[in-house]
Design a protein around this motif. Sequence first.
Motif, PDB file in Angstrom:
ATOM      1  N   ARG A 198      10.325  39.178  67.827  1.00  0.00           N
ATOM      2  CA  ARG A 198      10.151  38.748  69.219  1.00  0.00           C
ATOM      3  C   ARG A 198      10.206  39.944  70.159  1.00  0.00           C
ATOM      4  NH1 ARG A 198      13.728  35.098  69.251  1.00  0.00           N
ATOM      5  NH2 ARG A 198      12.380  33.259  69.182  1.00  0.00           N
ATOM      6  N   ASP A 199      11.198  40.820  69.967  1.00  0.00           N
ATOM      7  CA  ASP A 199      11.333  41.982  70.844  1.00  0.00           C
ATOM      8  C   ASP A 199      10.153  42.933  70.687  1.00  0.00           C
ATOM      9  OD1 ASP A 199      13.291  43.852  72.507  1.00  0.00           O
ATOM     10  OD2 ASP A 199      12.475  45.066  70.880  1.00  0.00           O
ATOM     11  N   GLU A 202       6.578  41.634  71.862  1.00  0.00           N
ATOM     12  CA  GLU A 202       6.376  41.688  73.309  1.00  0.00           C
ATOM     13  C   GLU A 202       5.960  43.085  73.749  1.00  0.00           C
ATOM     14  OE1 GLU A 202      10.038  40.433  74.983  1.00  0.00           O
ATOM     15  OE2 GLU A 202       9.725  38.306  74.528  1.00  0.00           O
ATOM     16  N   ARG A 203       6.495  44.107  73.102  1.00  0.00           N
ATOM     17  CA  ARG A 203       6.193  45.489  73.487  1.00  0.00           C
ATOM     18  C   ARG A 203       4.945  46.012  72.784  1.00  0.00           C
ATOM     19  NH1 ARG A 203      11.286  48.574  74.806  1.00  0.00           N
ATOM     20  NH2 ARG A 203      12.940  47.062  75.117  1.00  0.00           N
ATOM     21  N   GLN A 518       9.613  36.150  79.867  1.00  0.00           N
ATOM     22  CA  GLN A 518       9.716  35.697  78.475  1.00  0.00           C
ATOM     23  C   GLN A 518       8.555  36.174  77.615  1.00  0.00           C
ATOM     24  OE1 GLN A 518      11.097  31.877  77.392  1.00  0.00           O
ATOM     25  NE2 GLN A 518      12.054  31.457  79.361  1.00  0.00           N
ATOM     26  N   SER A 519       7.400  36.454  78.230  1.00  0.00           N
ATOM     27  CA  SER A 519       6.258  36.936  77.453  1.00  0.00           C
ATOM     28  C   SER A 519       6.309  38.433  77.239  1.00  0.00           C
ATOM     29  CB  SER A 519       4.953  36.581  78.164  1.00  0.00           C
ATOM     30  OG  SER A 519       4.840  37.302  79.379  1.00  0.00           O
ATOM     31  N   GLY A 520       7.291  39.114  77.869  1.00  0.00           N
ATOM     32  CA  GLY A 520       7.387  40.554  77.752  1.00  0.00           C
ATOM     33  C   GLY A 520       6.516  41.299  78.734  1.00  0.00           C
ATOM     34  N   TYR A 846       7.155  29.812  77.098  1.00  0.00           N
ATOM     35  CA  TYR A 846       6.846  31.043  77.833  1.00  0.00           C
ATOM     36  C   TYR A 846       5.855  30.852  78.974  1.00  0.00           C
ATOM     37  CZ  TYR A 846       8.824  33.445  73.759  1.00  0.00           C
ATOM     38  OH  TYR A 846       9.651  33.891  72.766  1.00  0.00           O
TER      39      TYR A 846
END
Length: 860
Positions: A198-199, A202-203, A518-520, A846
């Motif tokens: 997840r982290d 997003e990036r 939440q979507s980054g 999201y």
Amino acid sequence: MEKAVNEGVRHQVRDGDGDGDGVRRSGTAGGTDGIWSGSWVAERLGVELVGDDRLTDLLGLALRRNPKRAHLLVSNVLGKHVPQSPSVVYGYGFELGRRVRDLLGADEARRAVVLGYAETATGLGHSVADGLGLAPYLHSTRRPVAGLAPAGGFEESHSHATSHLLLPEDPALLTGDGPLVLVDDEFSTGNTVLNTVRDLHERYPRRRYVVVALVDMRSPADAGRLADFAGEIGARVDLVAAASGTVRLPEGVLEKGQELVARYEAESAATGDRSSAAASWPVAQFPAPLGAPTPHVTRIDLRWPAGLPDGGRHGFTPEHRARLEAALPSIAARLAAALPADARRVLVLGCEELMYAPLRLGRELEQVTDAEVRYSTTTRSPVLAVDDPGYAIRTRLVFPAHDDPADGPGERYAYNVAGAGFDAVVAVVDSAADTPRLHAPDGLLTQLAAHTPQVLLAVVPSYAPETPHAPERPSMLPEPLRGPAFSSYAPEEVGWLLQDLSDVTLEAPTEEREEAIQSGGAHYAESLPVEYQPTEQYQELFHAALEESAARIAQAVGVVTETVLAERSPRPVLVSLARAGTPVGILMRRWAQHRHGLDLPHYAVSIVRGRGIDANALRWLAAHHDPRDVVFVDGWTGKGAITRELAQALEEFEKSDGITGFDPEIAVLADPGSCVRTYGTREDFLIPSACLNSTVSGLISRTVLRADLVGPHDFHGAKFYRELAATDVSVTFLDAVSARFPEVADAACAQAKELLAADRSPTWEGWAAVERISEEYGIHDVNLVKPGVGETTRVMLRRVPWKVLARAGAGSDLDHVRLLAEQRGVPVEEVDALPYTCVGLIHPKYTRGATGADGKAVTL
């Protein structure tokens, strides 16, 4: 057809006996005479391993004190808790890497990046990368590096030490779109993998992930969650494991396991059999004799190649791999020459995250000596030791941390080393861990010397990546902002170490912000929510709550202030974490004036989750005050995220600037999460300053940190909402509480005295509750669970709420929450035995579909 393939989750399990660099079977590695090293736990708790026939070869069982899971799966082939042949340990990882390469194909394998998890899987992940052959390797770390910006980070919720950093020397290492291969020793729930993906997705979004482990022990429900997540992000996720199965637990196993641990701990305490771990751990420990002299240790010069990384903490490339392979034979020859001539059984012992270098040294040593070589590493994880052949952790050595860890001093452990009959132990550490504590009378080397005739020390140079040159800072930082020019507080009440961004449009609709966060697409500190304008009914609730709770708050203010004055500093410098901490800091300052005639300095600074505290504000404070007098102040704790953030940020600041003395302990009015030692109360009740936003906080916004507005020499920013003066109750709140100081003074001082004599150690109960709620409600992201009255109110005012959990029978403390919930169409669900008065759940979707056209929440 292609879409179905890419969005699915593939699961591969194979025996993988292999040849050459492949897997060699370990037999009954964790037991003796054919006894399974999990039988002791299985017989007493009724725990069963169900699945592949190889599970009992790969895993044993042990016990630990843990509120969620008493049993521990102990790998016989990982090289962490159980000394094992280095060839076996390396072979399992290498073979898994070969399978990943076959799965991906040559072209995709060249574009892959392998990521291992600290601390347990750093060596396994590196071995997988070797098997893959062409991929660079990186492992997460818990050791920050000054000046090196993290490329990501995540939480491992079930771990003994949870926070992971990703610190590649090359910032582009994770930016490609090739497959990302994530390696851990076991999957129990899959939460760690979900948090990581997840982290990173997003990036650095990509099309494919491969998840690798020695054993996959997830339940069918947990396996389904990963499949759902893969579909949600539109990526393919494959799984590769050496074996799979599940743990079958009888009803009541947790309580029964906890009772068993408690009984062994009590027996240990009663017999006086203890180590530096305290009397809470049992019989199979081996402390060094008190007063024992520092042992003679033979230091070995490995002649490690200059500039070659000691592992994957900052990245390890195929070029690095080629250099290491070329150097290993001569390094191993020097190591073999230093061993005693009669040594028949040798242990190569690594150090926490430093697993790969010792593993490769041990494997090479096997090739050039007739001695039986085993390999294991020290660890942070406390586990019960029982000297029984049917138990995986037979003995335990305890010693102090010796690598200046980011989370402070603590105990470390080496398992199954004492009593194992090693003629020599080669302790391999990196140079950052070659400290006086390593050589101290209670240190690791002394502990080892009590159980082996010969201790050898091999130090690998800690690889220090070059960090970008920091431009020279200006010699003068601006003076603090003060009211009435900035805020509605009197100028002597607080100085704001912020820059004024009042003329910049920063507000965005709540749903738009939530989707971006939440979507980054954006960090929450890059924009501001539209300020909530309270209705007349809501304002009436605020004033009623203030009248009802003013004395209660006044007493808590007195308790925390008296504690600070007695324990922290007789003339503290109060530094509030803006903005929830600011009203509390002013009240503490007023108490010190009222009760002691002290005129304490008070400032407000910015701290941002995921970005740390304002370093320029710290520099200003250090230039004007003794850092040892600074006491950080906040309103309340929830799950303790800011407590952790502050500790890590101060550690990084100390390394980057060389300024010491700042204490990361936060003083709070209320500590319902049990995250700090200095507090006014641990009850979760309504603090009226949490009911509103800027209109109870001096008309100051949340702080802002955005690169185009906040330069390297600037304080973080905030806005002064002068236009809201008509509804401002900031001073009204302060005056109502401080007016009650005389009537609560005696009780507050008495309570503070009691607390000063009591054990106030944080239990982090709040964090455990948040994890449980996250799982029970299918959110699987602790950042979307906001515990306590204050945090729930923030959810209602700033975020997209999904639902509110209220403790059954909660009274007027929740009147304002119920009103906000009614206005926003958010359901309030009563829950028995909730550890907080209430918990706010942010909508776990999201998109702006999380709310309807009327702005009200919709259900999933």
